[in-house]
Design a protein around this motif. Structure first.
Motif, PDB file in Angstrom:
ATOM      1  N   GLU A   1      -9.702  -5.333  -5.549  1.00 40.64           N
ATOM      2  CA  GLU A   1      -9.639  -4.891  -7.037  1.00 40.64           C
ATOM      3  C   GLU A   1      -9.241  -5.922  -8.283  1.00 40.64           C
ATOM      4  O   GLU A   1      -8.173  -6.656  -7.842  1.00 40.64           O
ATOM      5  CB  GLU A   1      -8.706  -3.590  -7.032  1.00 40.64           C
TER       6      GLU A   1
ATOM      7  N   THR B   1     -16.142  -3.217  -1.504  1.00 42.19           N
ATOM      8  CA  THR B   1     -15.307  -2.292  -0.882  1.00 42.19           C
ATOM      9  C   THR B   1     -16.080  -2.295   0.378  1.00 42.19           C
ATOM     10  O   THR B   1     -17.311  -2.550   0.734  1.00 42.19           O
ATOM     11  CB  THR B   1     -15.237  -0.902  -1.589  1.00 42.19           C
TER      12      THR B   1
ATOM     13  N   ASN C   1      -9.193  -2.299 -15.240  1.00 35.65           N
ATOM     14  CA  ASN C   1      -9.286  -2.469 -13.757  1.00 35.65           C
ATOM     15  C   ASN C   1     -10.875  -2.531 -13.399  1.00 35.65           C
ATOM     16  O   ASN C   1     -11.572  -1.941 -14.049  1.00 35.65           O
ATOM     17  CB  ASN C   1      -8.556  -1.451 -12.856  1.00 35.65           C
TER      18      ASN C   1
ATOM     19  N   LYS D   1     -10.537  -3.046  -0.059  1.00 36.40           N
ATOM     20  CA  LYS D   1     -10.983  -3.205  -1.280  1.00 36.40           C
ATOM     21  C   LYS D   1     -10.699  -4.354  -1.906  1.00 36.40           C
ATOM     22  O   LYS D   1      -9.378  -4.759  -1.714  1.00 36.40           O
ATOM     23  CB  LYS D   1     -10.876  -1.839  -2.137  1.00 36.40           C
TER      24      LYS D   1
ATOM     25  N   THR E   1     -19.025   0.248  -7.514  1.00 37.70           N
ATOM     26  CA  THR E   1     -17.921  -0.210  -8.061  1.00 37.70           C
ATOM     27  C   THR E   1     -17.861   0.465  -9.441  1.00 37.70           C
ATOM     28  O   THR E   1     -18.677   1.101 -10.004  1.00 37.70           O
ATOM     29  CB  THR E   1     -18.049  -1.679  -8.738  1.00 37.70           C
TER      30      THR E   1
ATOM     31  N   THR F   1      -6.026   2.579  -4.304  1.00 37.59           N
ATOM     32  CA  THR F   1      -6.438   1.483  -4.616  1.00 37.59           C
ATOM     33  C   THR F   1      -5.350   0.597  -4.941  1.00 37.59           C
ATOM     34  O   THR F   1      -3.980   1.009  -5.494  1.00 37.59           O
ATOM     35  CB  THR F   1      -7.168   1.850  -6.029  1.00 37.59           C
ATOM     36  N   SER F   2      -5.596  -0.839  -5.116  1.00 39.28           N
ATOM     37  CA  SER F   2      -4.362  -1.601  -5.145  1.00 39.28           C
ATOM     38  C   SER F   2      -4.125  -1.677  -6.838  1.00 39.28           C
ATOM     39  O   SER F   2      -3.285  -2.379  -7.192  1.00 39.28           O
ATOM     40  CB  SER F   2      -4.707  -3.069  -4.690  1.00 39.28           C
ATOM     41  N   GLU F   3      -4.882  -1.060  -7.390  1.00 40.29           N
ATOM     42  CA  GLU F   3      -4.701  -0.793  -8.992  1.00 40.29           C
ATOM     43  C   GLU F   3      -3.314  -0.428  -9.254  1.00 40.29           C
ATOM     44  O   GLU F   3      -2.704  -0.809 -10.228  1.00 40.29           O
ATOM     45  CB  GLU F   3      -5.747   0.322  -9.635  1.00 40.29           C
TER      46      GLU F   3
ATOM     47  N   THR G   1     -13.628  -2.851  -9.818  1.00 45.74           N
ATOM     48  CA  THR G   1     -13.832  -3.109  -8.020  1.00 45.74           C
ATOM     49  C   THR G   1     -14.760  -4.257  -7.938  1.00 45.74           C
ATOM     50  O   THR G   1     -15.978  -4.209  -8.737  1.00 45.74           O
ATOM     51  CB  THR G   1     -14.182  -1.944  -7.564  1.00 45.74           C
TER      52      THR G   1
ATOM     53  N   CYS H   1      -7.211   0.761   1.432  1.00 46.90           N
ATOM     54  CA  CYS H   1      -6.979   2.019   0.623  1.00 46.90           C
ATOM     55  C   CYS H   1      -6.974   3.424   1.347  1.00 46.90           C
ATOM     56  O   CYS H   1      -7.663   3.435   2.529  1.00 46.90           O
ATOM     57  CB  CYS H   1      -8.011   1.956  -0.449  1.00 46.90           C
TER      58      CYS H   1
ATOM     59  N   THR I   1       0.783  -1.281   0.080  1.00 53.97           N
ATOM     60  CA  THR I   1       0.071  -0.018  -0.010  1.00 53.97           C
ATOM     61  C   THR I   1       0.787   1.167  -0.013  1.00 53.97           C
ATOM     62  O   THR I   1       0.074   2.572   0.048  1.00 53.97           O
ATOM     63  CB  THR I   1      -0.872  -0.031   1.387  1.00 53.97           C
TER      64      THR I   1
ATOM     65  N   ARG J   1      -7.562   7.625   0.893  1.00 50.63           N
ATOM     66  CA  ARG J   1      -7.938   8.776  -0.081  1.00 50.63           C
ATOM     67  C   ARG J   1      -7.981   9.905   0.797  1.00 50.63           C
ATOM     68  O   ARG J   1      -8.809   9.794   2.212  1.00 50.63           O
ATOM     69  CB  ARG J   1      -8.871   8.549  -0.663  1.00 50.63           C
TER      70      ARG J   1
END
Length: 422
Positions: A281, A384, A379, A279, A347, A227-229, A381, A256, A194, A258
């Motif tokens: 992802e 979450t 990507n 989340k 999502t 996001t793990s994206e 979701t 995550c 992360t 933000r």
């Protein structure tokens, strides 16, 4: 990054895309000018370097008595090469900055406009009808002891929370249901870092438009991911990957973070818009020609999850001005929130075409032994923390309990409802 060859041959495509997004159309011409300057500078440098190499061979063959006279010319030419190299490097940097001002080309069928200009693809499920006054998720959660907002704020500040008791178990059940579905569909489960380095965050496009949303660790010059994206996109950075067996699909489970900058006074009640959440992802690497089909598959898997937890929802085609810089098209799935009398996003799934891969140096070989080309990345979701809002509100019952959707019961010891004092 965009396809520079396409920019040179068809700049109007990018101008139109920028216009549809409400972006800076002049960025296209600025990038073209920077590209032209870069090519001139690079040609100058390579020409002088070739002259330097040729002259070096000439000096090496010259008679001993002539070499001393050539030294001054060698030094002068070397200085010219050094200066030309500096100009070429500077021009490359200027081009890199200029081209980042151009967002990914939007795909055909993406609506023009901003946040409110989406088109509705479909609505699925019936809105619940209550014979009592429904409570919002905060009242439900506090009544059932599912989360503790007051102590979350005491420990960490506004928009932090504790999930407690059945609230914690409900989130874990949801995420595990999503993980099982992802594995069934060929995704490799991943628990991702992360904290990432700047080049990875930049490569995914999050520093272009969303830098004010991201937590930066100044002492280390690293970033907390929203996001793990981000980590999944960086997983194969600077690699040539093998796609002969089909797409590479990863399911990243992560916490995550933000900042939610600019959203003061907006959805501050409860756990709808928070600074930290969990989340799962989906992230896919595939060939560009398969990206559209893969995007529809990601959307269908998101819809399957919403149907499993028995939520009424709609799918929207997000307008160009509401896309992130990397996305060429994005579909949001929004669940009905009874006490708000509206749909709220749970999502989203984005087709980023080759934009992220070009920035991160991720390629594949279309033909064995052939030239490499950028992959496409997508990507989406699967679940979450925010989903708890919709689950609690849609499945609340008159006695103050919440009915547990059938698909979640095996993950919760078979419990059919969360009741007061359970």
């Amino acid at each position: 990054m965009i396809d520079v060859e396409l920019l040179r041959t068809n700049p109007d495509l990018f101008r139109e895309s920028q216009r549809a997004r409400g972006g800076d159309v002049s960025a296209v011409d600025q990038a073209l000018e920077a590209d032209a300057s870069r090519r001139v500078s690079l040609t100058e440098f390579e020409t002088l370097r070739a002259q330097q190499n040729a002259f070096g061979k000439q000096v090496a063959k010259a008679p001993k008595e002539e070499k001393a006279a050539l030294v001054a010319q060698v030094r002068e030419l070397a200085d010219q090469v050094k200066q030309a190299e500096g100009r070429a490097r500077k021009a490359e940097e200027q081009f890199s900055v200029a081209v980042r001002g151009i967002q990914n080309l939007v795909l055909e069928g993406v609506p023009e406009g901003g946040e409110d200009d989406f088109t509705v693809e479909r609505e699925v499920g019936e809105h619940p009808q209550f014979d009592f006054e429904p409570k919002d998720h905060v009242a439900i959660g506090e009544h059932l002891g599912l989360f503790d907002l007051e102590r979350g704020a005491k420990v960490s500040g506004a928009r932090f929370y504790y999930l407690t008791g059945w609230g914690a178990r409900l989130e874990l059940a949801l995420l595990n249901l999503a993980l099982d579905q992802a594995i069934e569909n060929g995704f490799t489960p991943m628990i991702t870092p992360t904290i990432v380095n700047p080049e990875i965050m930049q490569g995914t496009g999050f520093l272009d438009q969303h830098s004010d949303e991201i937590y930066h660790l100044d002492a280390d010059d690293q970033y907390l991911t929203g996001t793990s994206e981000v980590a999944l996109a960086g997983y194969h950075s600077d690699e040539i990957i093998d796609l002969t067996a089909g797409p590479k699909r990863y399911a990243g489970w992560s916490t995550c973070y933000r900042r939610e900058a600019g959203s003061h006074g907006k959805d501050t009640r409860g756990i709808l818009r928070v600074h930290q959440f969990n989340k799962l992802e989906m992230f896919v690497y595939t060939t560009p020609d398969q990206a559209l089909a893969e995007h529809q598959r990601l959307l269908s898997w998101e819809e399957q999850m919403l149907q499993k937890v028995e939520l009424p929802y709609r799918v929207i085609n997000t307008a160009a001005g509401d896309l992130g810089s990397s996305a060429a098209q994005k579909f949001d799935t929004e669940a009905w929130i009874p006490t708000q009398h509206t749909y709220r996003e749970l999502t989203s799934t984005s087709n980023c075409t080759t934009y992220q891969a070009r920035r991160l140096g991720i390629r594949y070989r279309p033909e064995e032994g052939g030239k490499t080309a950028p992959v496409a990345t997508l990507n989406g979701t699967l679940a979450t923390t925010r989903w708890l809002v919709a689950i609690l509100e849609n499945h609340q019952q008159a006695d103050g309990s919440v009915r547990v959707p059938a698909a979640l019961r095996p993950y919760l010891g078979g419990i059919e409802a969360i009741t007061p004092g359970a």
